[in-house]
Design an enzyme around this catalytic site. Structure first.
Site, short mmCIF file in Angstrom:
data_model
loop_
_atom_site.label_atom_id
_atom_site.label_comp_id
_atom_site.label_asym_id
_atom_site.label_seq_id
_atom_site.Cartn_x
_atom_site.Cartn_y
_atom_site.Cartn_z
CE1 TYR A 1 47.56 53.36 -8.69
CE2 TYR A 1 45.36 52.65 -9.28
CZ TYR A 1 46.23 53.65 -8.91
OH TYR A 1 45.77 54.93 -8.77
NE ARG B 1 47.91 54.66 -16.85
CZ ARG B 1 46.80 55.34 -16.59
NH1 ARG B 1 46.72 56.63 -16.89
NH2 ARG B 1 45.76 54.75 -16.04
NE ARG C 1 59.25 47.40 6.65
CZ ARG C 1 60.11 48.41 6.78
NH1 ARG C 1 61.35 48.21 7.16
NH2 ARG C 1 59.71 49.65 6.52
CG HIS D 1 64.00 51.17 3.19
ND1 HIS D 1 63.75 50.57 4.39
CD2 HIS D 1 63.38 52.37 3.24
CE1 HIS D 1 63.00 51.38 5.13
NE2 HIS D 1 62.76 52.48 4.46
CE LYS E 1 46.11 54.06 -12.57
NZ LYS E 1 45.55 55.15 -11.80
CD GLU F 1 47.79 64.10 -11.65
OE1 GLU F 1 47.26 63.49 -12.60
OE2 GLU F 1 48.77 63.65 -11.04
CG LEU G 1 48.54 58.71 -14.28
CD1 LEU G 1 49.77 57.85 -14.07
CD2 LEU G 1 47.32 58.02 -13.74
N1 PMP Z 1 45.62 61.38 -12.28
C1 PMP Z 1 45.66 60.59 -11.20
C2 PMP Z 1 46.52 60.98 -10.04
C3 PMP Z 1 44.90 59.42 -11.16
O1 PMP Z 1 44.93 58.60 -10.08
C4 PMP Z 1 44.04 59.11 -12.25
C5 PMP Z 1 43.16 57.90 -12.21
N2 PMP Z 1 43.88 56.75 -12.38
C6 PMP Z 1 44.05 59.98 -13.37
C7 PMP Z 1 44.85 61.10 -13.35
C8 PMP Z 1 43.20 59.67 -14.58
O2 PMP Z 1 43.75 58.59 -15.29
P1 PMP Z 1 42.86 57.63 -16.19
O3 PMP Z 1 42.10 58.49 -17.13
O4 PMP Z 1 43.84 56.76 -16.87
O5 PMP Z 1 41.95 56.89 -15.26
#
Ligand code: PMP
Length: 286
Positions: free
Chosen positions: A31, A50, A98, A100, A144, A176, A200
């Site tokens: 997403y 991305r 369904r 896996h 993501k 993060e 991410l």
């Molecule tokens: N890390 C994670 C785990 C996230 O979910 C997000 C938000 N999508 C971010 C970092 C920040 O990413 P972005 O600046 O692309 O929104």
């Protein structure tokens, strides 16, 4: 509200999810969330790039070209007369019995729709609080993925503690936030975790680092310990929806007198100037 389902824009209440969609059953998909400023999607190409990368990393092949998808999203923004707010878009692997394991022949399912505008101005001006939590996610945080179970559990924990975000710690290292990237400032130097499989790589993070490069502001892409976080002069997070958000308290420790610090302020200003510049340029081009 109008929504995009695969290649069709339809009314929200006409959009249906198949109960055998793998996104629904397994979180098997990817997403993006894009911010819209005055009708212009900010860093749309970066978000779509991305999305395609995430899809490719989990073996979802998209038949549509990124440019075609961008055009459909622009049409969706127009159809909804959107000014400010966001766009949510997700792609699931497809619909099947369904199990896996999956067949390679499934047709990926796309949905995209507007998210309402939520002001973060007050929080950006005052700063927010965070708590720390153990990072117990899988080791492909660079994807993501729709699978956000651990992220939502720790965000909920923050929310129940009256905080805005959970800062995740893996083996003593700050990775993060549950939905954001984390930065510290110590003696004028910015530090954030390098973009690898443990985080991410945020579009906002990347944009801010580009701004740092343009201005020759010093930064280090280096893992740092929880102790370094707690002893930082300033801490802030970045994300699409929060932009540059000061963190003024973590657990019971306050930062820069429980106020956004001067470096964070400077980065906030530089970021909003970049948003203005990009959305203006795009408007002029359109
Ligand atoms: N890390 C994670 C785990 C996230 O979910 C997000 C938000 N999508 C971010 C970092 C920040 O990413 P972005 O600046 O692309 O929104």
């Amino acid at each position: 509200m109008k929504v995009l389902v695969n290649d069709e824009i339809i009314e929200r209440n006409e959009a249906k999810v198949d109960i055998e969609d793998r996104g629904y059953q397994f979180g098997d998909g990817v997403y993006e969330v894009v911010n819209i400023y005055e009708g212009i999607p900010f860093t749309l190409n970066e978000h779509i790039a991305r999305l395609y990368r995430s899809a490719s990393e989990i073996g979802i092949k998209l038949s549509e070209q990124p440019a075609q998808l961008c055009n459909r999203l622009l049409e969706l923004i127009k159809c909804n007369n959107m000014t400010n707010g966001g766009l949510y878009l997700q792609i699931s692997r497809g619909v099947t019995n369904r199990t896996h394991q999956y067949e390679q022949t499934l047709t990926p399912q796309l949905v995209a729709y507007p998210l309402p505008y939520k002001s973060v101005q007050d929080a950006q001006a005052k700063g927010v609080e965070a708590i720390t939590a153990e990072d117990m996610r899988w080791l492909r945080c660079d994807i993501k993925s729709l699978n956000l179970l651990y992220n939502i559990l720790v965000k909920q924990k923050a929310s129940e503690a009256g905080a805005f975000e959970s800062i995740l710690i893996r083996d003593g290292i700050v990775t993060e936030g549950s939905s954001s990237n984390i930065f510290i400032v110590k003696e004028g130097v910015l530090k954030t975790h390098p973009a690898n499989n443990l985080i991410l790589n945020g579009i906002t993070r990347t944009k801010l680092l580009e701004i740092m490069d343009v201005n020759s502001w010093e930064y280090k892409l280096e893992p740092f310990q929880k102790e370094e976080l707690m002893e930082a002069d300033e801490v802030f997070l970045t994300s699409t929806t929060s932009e540059v958000m000061p963190i003024i308290k973590i657990d019971s420790v306050t930062f820069s007198g429980a106020q956004p610090g001067p470096f964070t302020r400077k980065f906030q200003t530089a970021f909003s100037e970049a948003v203005k510049a990009e959305t203006k340029t795009t408007t002029e081009k359109a």
